[in-house]
Structure formats: C-alpha cells, structure tokens
Write a protein that holds these residues in place. Structure first.
Motif, PDB file in Angstrom:
ATOM      1  N   VAL A 155      12.219 -19.324  25.878  1.00 33.37           N
ATOM      2  CA  VAL A 155      13.264 -18.335  25.622  1.00 33.37           C
ATOM      3  C   VAL A 155      14.520 -18.654  26.440  1.00 33.37           C
ATOM      4  O   VAL A 155      15.650 -18.448  25.989  1.00 33.37           O
ATOM      5  CB  VAL A 155      12.742 -16.916  25.941  1.00 33.37           C
ATOM      6  N   ALA A 156      14.311 -19.174  27.658  1.00 33.56           N
ATOM      7  CA  ALA A 156      15.451 -19.511  28.522  1.00 33.56           C
ATOM      8  C   ALA A 156      16.099 -20.840  28.159  1.00 33.56           C
ATOM      9  O   ALA A 156      17.171 -21.168  28.682  1.00 33.56           O
ATOM     10  CB  ALA A 156      14.986 -19.546  29.980  1.00 33.56           C
ATOM     11  N   MET A 157      15.479 -21.601  27.255  1.00 31.30           N
ATOM     12  CA  MET A 157      15.947 -22.949  26.975  1.00 31.30           C
ATOM     13  C   MET A 157      17.368 -23.017  26.436  1.00 31.30           C
ATOM     14  O   MET A 157      18.155 -23.878  26.863  1.00 31.30           O
ATOM     15  CB  MET A 157      14.987 -23.637  26.000  1.00 31.30           C
ATOM     16  N   ALA A 259      14.150 -20.188  19.943  1.00 29.21           N
ATOM     17  CA  ALA A 259      14.879 -20.992  20.925  1.00 29.21           C
ATOM     18  C   ALA A 259      15.202 -22.368  20.352  1.00 29.21           C
ATOM     19  O   ALA A 259      16.324 -22.868  20.496  1.00 29.21           O
ATOM     20  CB  ALA A 259      14.051 -21.122  22.203  1.00 29.21           C
ATOM     21  N   ALA A 260      14.223 -22.995  19.692  1.00 25.69           N
ATOM     22  CA  ALA A 260      14.443 -24.324  19.120  1.00 25.69           C
ATOM     23  C   ALA A 260      15.534 -24.292  18.065  1.00 25.69           C
ATOM     24  O   ALA A 260      16.395 -25.175  18.003  1.00 25.69           O
ATOM     25  CB  ALA A 260      13.139 -24.850  18.521  1.00 25.69           C
ATOM     26  N   GLY A 266      23.374 -25.009  17.178  1.00 22.79           N
ATOM     27  CA  GLY A 266      24.603 -24.873  17.938  1.00 22.79           C
ATOM     28  C   GLY A 266      24.903 -23.453  18.336  1.00 22.79           C
ATOM     29  O   GLY A 266      26.056 -23.060  18.469  1.00 22.79           O
ATOM     30  N   GLN A 267      23.857 -22.635  18.542  1.00 26.50           N
ATOM     31  CA  GLN A 267      24.050 -21.229  18.820  1.00 26.50           C
ATOM     32  C   GLN A 267      23.698 -20.885  20.248  1.00 26.50           C
ATOM     33  O   GLN A 267      23.284 -19.774  20.556  1.00 26.50           O
ATOM     34  CB  GLN A 267      23.223 -20.390  17.842  1.00 26.50           C
ATOM     35  N   VAL A 268      23.872 -21.846  21.166  1.00 28.31           N
ATOM     36  CA  VAL A 268      23.576 -21.581  22.566  1.00 28.31           C
ATOM     37  C   VAL A 268      24.365 -20.385  23.065  1.00 28.31           C
ATOM     38  O   VAL A 268      23.856 -19.533  23.777  1.00 28.31           O
ATOM     39  CB  VAL A 268      23.886 -22.824  23.426  1.00 28.31           C
ATOM     40  N   SER A 274      18.161 -12.394  23.131  1.00 24.72           N
ATOM     41  CA  SER A 274      17.346 -13.346  23.872  1.00 24.72           C
ATOM     42  C   SER A 274      16.037 -13.654  23.175  1.00 24.72           C
ATOM     43  O   SER A 274      15.422 -14.668  23.452  1.00 24.72           O
ATOM     44  CB  SER A 274      17.062 -12.801  25.275  1.00 24.72           C
ATOM     45  N   GLN A 275      15.603 -12.788  22.265  1.00 24.46           N
ATOM     46  CA  GLN A 275      14.321 -13.035  21.619  1.00 24.46           C
ATOM     47  C   GLN A 275      14.397 -12.915  20.103  1.00 24.46           C
ATOM     48  O   GLN A 275      13.375 -12.872  19.433  1.00 24.46           O
ATOM     49  CB  GLN A 275      13.265 -12.059  22.163  1.00 24.46           C
TER      50      GLN A 275
END
Length: 410
Positions: A155-157, A259-260, A266-268, A274-275
């Motif tokens: 999730v933090a990736m 997260a992947a 490109g949605q960092v 967050s989830q």
C-alpha cells in the motif's frame, strides 16, 4: 480457473524478473562504468543479484504451493494453499518493483561513471547507499511473508516510488550542475539526453478510461513528469478476469493490486485513496465487496490482540513430517493459523487450559493419533497430500480456518 490465474500471475512476475536479470547481467559484465573503479560498486551489483535470488525463491515456492493445491481434493484446503501461494506472489511482485527501480539507479550510476568524470565517484557511492537504505525496509517487510507487513509495504509502494523518483531527479540534476560548473555545458546536455535512454519507457501512460484494459507494471523506470513508471505488461480482458478471480478468492489482496496499478498508470500523486483501486480499474474488476474490501490481515485487521499462531502440524513431531515431504515451502512452519486465545487454549485443553496435553482430545495428540492410525491401516508411510487431507478434516472438526500464515520454529 483460479489455478490457471495463479500460474499466469507467477509467469508474469517471472518474465518481468527475467528482464531485470538481463539488465543486471549487462552491468556486471562491464569493465568500465559501474564495473570499473576497482570494484568499489560491486556491493551494489551484488545487492541486486541477492534480491533476484530471493524473488526467484518466492516464485518457486508460489509455484510449488499452487501445484500442491491442484493435487488435493478438499476444496477448502486447496483454497488455503492457493492463498499461501498468493502471499508469495504479492511479496515477489512488490520486491520486483523495488528491484527494477534499483536497476534504474544502477544504470544511471553506470552512465555517470563512464560519461561524467566531473561528478565525484565518492559522492555517487554515497548516493547509491542512501537509495539502498531507503529501499531495504520495504524489501524486508515484503519478504517476511507476514500478510499485514506485505500488505502495508504494498500500500505504501506508490508513495515510496514517488520518493525514489524525486531522488532520481535530484541525482540527475546534481550531475548536470556539476558538469556545468566544470564548464562542460555541452557534455552535460549530452549526458541528460543519454540518461533518458537508460530506461525503456520514456513517456507516461495515459489514464485508463473505464472500459479500457487494465495494465500492471513490474519493471519500474523513469517516466515524464517525475513519475516512476512500470514496464508495460498490457493484459486486457485476460488480466482483468485473472485479477477478479484472485481477489474474490482472497488469493491476492486488493490493496496490492491497487498499488501495482497506480504505480504503472502514473498515479503516484493522483491516487484516489490509500486503499482504493483507480476508478477505471475498479469498474473493470467489478464493484463487489471482494474488490472494495481490504482483506483482513494481522492482529489489528482481524480484531485480535496478540493472537497465538497455532501449528496445525505439531512442532515436536517436525522430523516425522519432514520424512513425509514437509520441507521448504511446505515446511510445517508455513502451516500455522491465527486463533483467538480462548480457541487456542480450548483445542489444547478441552476448554480447561490446566488440562493441557492430558486431555485425549487435545489437538496435538488427536491429529498425531489420526495420522499414525492411517499409516497403520495402509501399511505404508503417508504421502504429503494424504497427511494434508487428514489434517484438513481435523481442522474442520475443530472449527479451525484454513487461513495459513508462517509461524516460528521455536
């Protein structure tokens, strides 16, 4: 369907890892650049090779567990084994993402060392050390195979990739500034032009429309706009169906998939939550609770406080189980379940913890008696699958869920 989906997921990560391995091999074979300078940077190349070995081990174990799940006849046990395989796929996927980012930094360092003598070798060594330190905790959490830690790291990736992107940009800018200070303006311009070719993907992917195929990335590279991007694995409807099956079956966690996808798309910086899966991917996967929900893992997620881990195959009989095939990925320490403390005490003491192992129905005594009786009846040593089938029946009798987690050898 689920067996095939798991096999395909393993193959996708394997293919992406193979690409990373080729990139590392090219750097390791060089005498110049990162391969020169008296072997000063060898430790960083070895760090990459070490991670490759760990990820391959995860994928090998995932494949072994998938094969074991196909061989058993009990549907609930098969799902339990598939979930164990999924845990290793999640860990391998996240680790491969980080390793691909590490490869990008190594390729950047190689270009700097060969083309930019105006940048301090000592400073570059420190720069890489700082990046490695930033990545190491995530590698550790992912490869712990603790479901809560794997999920938290995944999730933090996207945020971590954003930080790595800024680090990548900062290093590139420092190299450019160093070149210009040395009066090497033309050299600096050439270097920046060359550095855009370090990674294979040079432009951000467009946002996915609701009906578009989903895309998941493993090999991360620098994209435009300061976003660490993934090598394209366009999987269209087949990938959507595979992820739907794996998420709904609880084999792979929705937050890990989210997260992947966010990293690849490109949605960092544009993540909706967050989830939460991005809207287009959510619509592709479906709006069921399996996709919306976050799989409960860990003590807090499951509403437990310091929940004991119960070995369903007793540790004091480890050697007995090893002789029947329970080694490596199928070691008895992989077959633990979290139970509420009262439930754990009940199966070991019949509801009275003071009775302990003296109660005839105590779990360890009962399961070993069932196994040994079965061997006496058959006149031969039980196979691993026969042991699993007997243990699974006892688990159902004692109302023990087949949600396996890794336990301790102690």
């Amino acid at each position: 369907m689920e067996f095939r989906a798991v096999r395909d997921a393993i193959q996708e990560v394997t293919d992406s890892l193979d690409g990373i391995v080729r990139g590392l091999a090219r750097l390791e074979d060089r005498d110049a650049g990162i391969g020169g300078h008296g072997g000063v940077f060898t430790r960083y190349l070895e760090h990459g090779s070490g991670q490759v070995a760990r990820i391959r081990g995860l994928l090998k174990d995932a494949a072994l567990l998938e094969e074991a799940s196909e061989a058993v006849t009990d549907a609930e046990l098969a799902q339990g084994l598939l979930r164990m395989s999924g845990q290793r796929i999640e860990a391998a996927l996240g680790s491969a993402m980080l390793l691909a980012a590490w490869l990008d930094f190594l390729q950047l360092a190689d270009a700097v060392l060969e083309q930019c003598p105006f940048y301090s070798v000592e400073q570059l060594f420190v720069d890489l050390g700082r990046v490695q330190e930033r990545m190491e905790p995530s590698f550790t959490r992912l490869q712990s195979l603790e479901p809560a830690q794997v999920e938290a790291a995944s999730v933090a990736m996207p945020g971590q990739m954003g930080a790595l992107t800024r680090e990548f940009q900062s290093l590139r800018e420092r190299v450019r500034a160093s070149a210009e200070l040395g009066g090497k303006v033309v050299a600096a311009a050439r270097f920046l032009e060359m550095i855009t070719l370090v990674s294979s993907l040079k432009a951000s992917l467009p946002r996915l429309p609701p009906a578009a195929p989903a895309t998941v990335g493993v090999g991360l590279v620098m994209g435009s706009g300061g976003v660490m991007m993934g090598s394209r694995i366009v999987v269209s409807a087949e990938w959507v169906e595979r992820m739907r099956a794996l998420v709904q079956a609880g084999v792979i966690s929705a937050p890990v998939v989210s997260a992947a996808v966010r990293i690849q798309a490109g949605q960092v910086l544009m993540a909706q939550g967050s989830q939460d899966l991005p809207k287009g991917v959510r619509e592709a996967l479906g709006e069921g609770p399996e996709v919306r929900g976050m799989r409960e893992t860990g003590r807090a997620g499951a509403g437990m406080v310091d929940a004991p881990r119960h070995h369903v195959m007793p540790r004091e009989h480890r050697e007995w189980f090893e002789k029947r095939g329970f080694k490596g990925a199928m070691d008895i320490d992989q077959f633990c379940v979290r139970l509420e403390r009262s439930h754990h005490e009940a199966i070991h003491g019949g509801g009275d913890w003071r009775m302990g192992r003296t109660w005839p129905g105590e779990w360890n005594q009962a399961v070993m008696k069932a196994l040994r009786d079965a061997e006496l009846r058959s006149g031969s040593r039980l196979t691993r699958n026969e042991v699993l089938a007997i243990v699974a029946r006892r688990m159902k009798l004692y109302d023990i869920p087949m949600n396996f987690v890794r336990g301790s050898r102690r």
